[in-house]
Design a protein around this motif. Structure first.
Motif, short mmCIF file in Angstrom:
data_model
loop_
_atom_site.label_atom_id
_atom_site.label_comp_id
_atom_site.label_asym_id
_atom_site.label_seq_id
_atom_site.Cartn_x
_atom_site.Cartn_y
_atom_site.Cartn_z
N GLY A 37 0.32 -1.29 -0.09
CA GLY A 37 0.06 0.21 -0.11
C GLY A 37 0.78 1.12 -0.11
O GLY A 37 0.56 2.45 0.06
N LEU A 38 2.08 1.51 0.20
CA LEU A 38 3.27 2.41 0.51
C LEU A 38 2.83 2.70 -0.60
O LEU A 38 2.70 4.57 -2.08
N GLN A 39 3.08 2.79 -2.60
CA GLN A 39 3.20 3.06 -3.57
C GLN A 39 1.94 4.25 -4.05
O GLN A 39 2.21 4.88 -3.88
N GLU A 40 1.10 3.07 -3.29
CA GLU A 40 -0.38 4.26 -3.62
C GLU A 40 -0.83 5.56 -2.92
O GLU A 40 -0.82 6.59 -3.07
N LEU A 41 0.10 5.32 -1.91
CA LEU A 41 -0.23 6.30 -1.07
C LEU A 41 0.93 7.81 -0.96
O LEU A 41 0.98 8.51 -1.38
N LEU A 42 2.01 6.91 -1.76
CA LEU A 42 3.17 8.15 -1.66
C LEU A 42 2.50 8.75 -3.30
O LEU A 42 3.09 10.10 -3.28
N ASP A 43 1.57 8.12 -4.20
CA ASP A 43 1.19 8.44 -5.32
C ASP A 43 0.61 10.27 -4.84
O ASP A 43 0.80 10.93 -5.54
N ILE A 44 -0.34 9.39 -3.70
CA ILE A 44 -1.48 10.82 -3.88
C ILE A 44 -0.34 12.15 -3.37
O ILE A 44 -0.41 13.32 -3.42
N LEU A 45 0.54 11.30 -1.93
CA LEU A 45 0.83 12.29 -1.98
C LEU A 45 1.65 13.21 -3.14
O LEU A 45 1.88 14.75 -3.05
N GLN A 46 2.51 12.86 -3.75
CA GLN A 46 3.51 13.47 -4.93
C GLN A 46 2.74 14.15 -5.85
O GLN A 46 2.60 15.41 -5.95
N SER A 47 1.55 14.01 -5.84
CA SER A 47 -0.10 14.19 -6.27
C SER A 47 -0.52 15.31 -6.14
O SER A 47 -0.09 16.75 -7.12
N LEU A 48 -0.34 15.43 -4.50
CA LEU A 48 -0.67 17.34 -3.69
C LEU A 48 -0.17 17.88 -4.02
O LEU A 48 -0.50 19.23 -4.25
N ILE A 49 1.47 17.33 -4.21
CA ILE A 49 2.61 18.90 -4.17
C ILE A 49 2.80 18.90 -5.35
O ILE A 49 2.20 20.13 -6.02
N TYR A 50 2.78 17.95 -7.01
CA TYR A 50 3.30 18.70 -8.11
C TYR A 50 2.08 18.90 -9.55
O TYR A 50 2.31 19.07 -10.36
#
Length: 470
Positions: free
Chosen positions: A271-284
């Motif tokens: 589940g880490l990749q899905e979460l990090l994708d969301i965080l990176q999307s919030l920023i960029y």
């Protein structure tokens, strides 16, 4: 050995006199009571009193008892100094420590304090101070700093006892090793979402209630992000995201990812990749969080205080909870359908090095932090959570305590990072290797693959080293 107890007692009474706790002209308790208070024989007590009388600190008054010498010139003995090593950029040191020192000096007026700030490892800094002839008496550090310290260089503090029941045994456990306490907990805080309600209101947004979704959270952050001065650059952001490993894992937990160390020693990546994708999307992609500030929590705190962030993932130990421009408000974290219960917490503690020149006085200072009157002032004036539930109930509103998971109806377990990742190597590698990800030049999948390889090799090397160690 018990035959030398009089030397120990003489040392304590000497400290009380020279620090100003026992004042010139003040009578000591009767001998019988002193024996009971200090659990010492009358013969040893008289040896201690005789030693201090010969030093000119005490005077025997026939028929009246023993008195601190009226003519005692404290200046001739020099002020008693407590040297405190503090972490740089610590809100506790800035806002709560001065309150503690002022209260302590009311009881011990002849004590002076010197503070030394450090951003390096405490072990190196303590040695550097000793090389200049300065022995640290008090070390203030976070719970994760303590995990890196050589505990054999510090006193055990089992004789310093709280005045009330501490909010949770975890606060004691995180500063202990093999059930032996090496630090006194000062304050603690779960990670929470602070908001600027004026930015919510100006964008026609209602403050979120207990069960708001991730989608609602993202939409609110997007609605508050804007260019307020028309220069083509956003200067108001909906959310301040910190790359600190003591912050973002809380969002991860409330989404669907549970950070933990596997039995193999590796990091759980399900589940880490899905979460990090969301965080990176919030920023960029969404652009709701200032990119430059992601790796700089001080800048995030400054932007929040200036009213430039609608929401900020933080703790009471890093954010001013009093702001002249807007009422800082605690709001619930967004939760997904697969969210995990529990929060992440940080804490500050106080330790005493074995090389302290004033260990007895340092212990009295540490004991003072546990006084309920200090805990009340710390909570009400510095806006930190007290280690005592009674104080938090007096100072913090029911709504605040409910959002923080501190009431019976909202009680939620919190975890310290060393519970999630017992091997500090995992924490260290995560902190070091995520920079490219946070900079937006590495995808979540690329980061996870590279981090997993690095971690696997590091753990294998650790095993190999342990096998050849004597």
């Amino acid at each position: 050995m018990r035959e030398f107890r009089y030397i120990e007692l003489a040392g304590k009474l000497r400290t009380d006199i020279l620090s100003g706790y026992l004042k010139p002209g003040q009578f000591l308790l009767p001998e019988k009571e002193l024996c009971q208070v200090y659990d010492i024989s009358r013969n040893s007590l008289r040896q201690a009193l005789e030693l201090l009388t010969n030093e000119g600190l005490l005077v025997k008054m026939v028929g009246r008892g023993t008195m601190v010498n009226k003519e005692l010139d404290i200046s001739r003995h020099g002020n008693t100094v407590i040297n405190i090593v503090c972490p740089q950029h610590s809100s506790y040191v800035l806002k709560a420590l001065p309150i503690l020192i002022d209260m302590f000096k009311e009881h011990y007026p002849n004590v002076e304090f010197r503070q030394f700030a450090t951003a390096a490892s405490y072990e190196e800094f303590l040695q550097d101070l000793a090389n200049f002839g300065v022995n640290a008496d008090i070390v203030i550090m976070s719970n994760h700093d303590m995990q890196r310290l050589p505990l054999d260089k510090f006193l055990t503090l089992e004789d310093i006892v709280p005045e009330q029941t501490i909010v949770t045994d975890k606060l004691l456990q995180v500063f202990s090793h093999s059930s032996v306490p090496y630090a006194i907990p000062l304050t603690y805080s779960p990670v929470f979402l602070a908001c600027n309600p004026l930015l919510f209101a100006s964008n026609s947004l209602e403050l979120p209630q207990s069960n708001w979704s991730w989608e609602q959270f993202v939409e609110a952050a997007k609605a508050m992000t804007r260019d307020s001065n028309g220069d083509g650059l956003n200067d108001i952001y909906g959310f301040g995201l910190s790359s600190s490993i003591y912050r973002w894992p809380v969002l991860a937990r409330k989404h669907s990812y549970q950070m933990r160390q596997e039995p193999s020693g590796m990091l759980n990546t399900e589940g880490l990749q899905e979460l990090l994708d969301i965080l990176q999307s919030l920023i960029y992609r969404e652009g709701v969080s200032p990119i430059l500030a992601v790796n700089d929590w001080e800048l995030l705190a400054q932007l929040f205080d200036e009213g430039r962030l609608g929401m900020f993932l933080t703790t009471t130990l890093t954010t001013s909870m009093t702001n002249a421009s807007f009422p800082v408000t605690v709001i619930p974290l967004p939760t997904g359908p697969q969210a995990y219960q529990g929060n992440l917490a940080i804490s500050n503690g106080m330790m005493i090095p074995k090389t302290s020149s004033n260990a007895k006085l340092a212990k009295q200072f540490a004991q003072f932090t546990l006084r309920i009157d200090y805990q009340r002032r710390m909570a009400s004036e510095a806006k930190f959570l007290s280690i005592y539930s009674q104080v938090n109930e007096e100072v913090w509103t029911e709504r605040e305590r409910n959002v923080l998971g501190m009431t019976e109806t909202s009680s939620e377990p919190f975890y310290f990072m060393n519970e999630m990742l017992p091997n500090p190597l995992l924490e260290q590698i995560l902190e070091q290797e995520m920079n490219k990800f946070w900079a937006g030049i590495e995808s979540s999948g690329e980061f996870i693959d590279r981090m997993t390889s690095i971690l696997h090799n590091a753990l294998a090397q650790d095993v190999a080293m342990s096998e050849i160690s004597p």
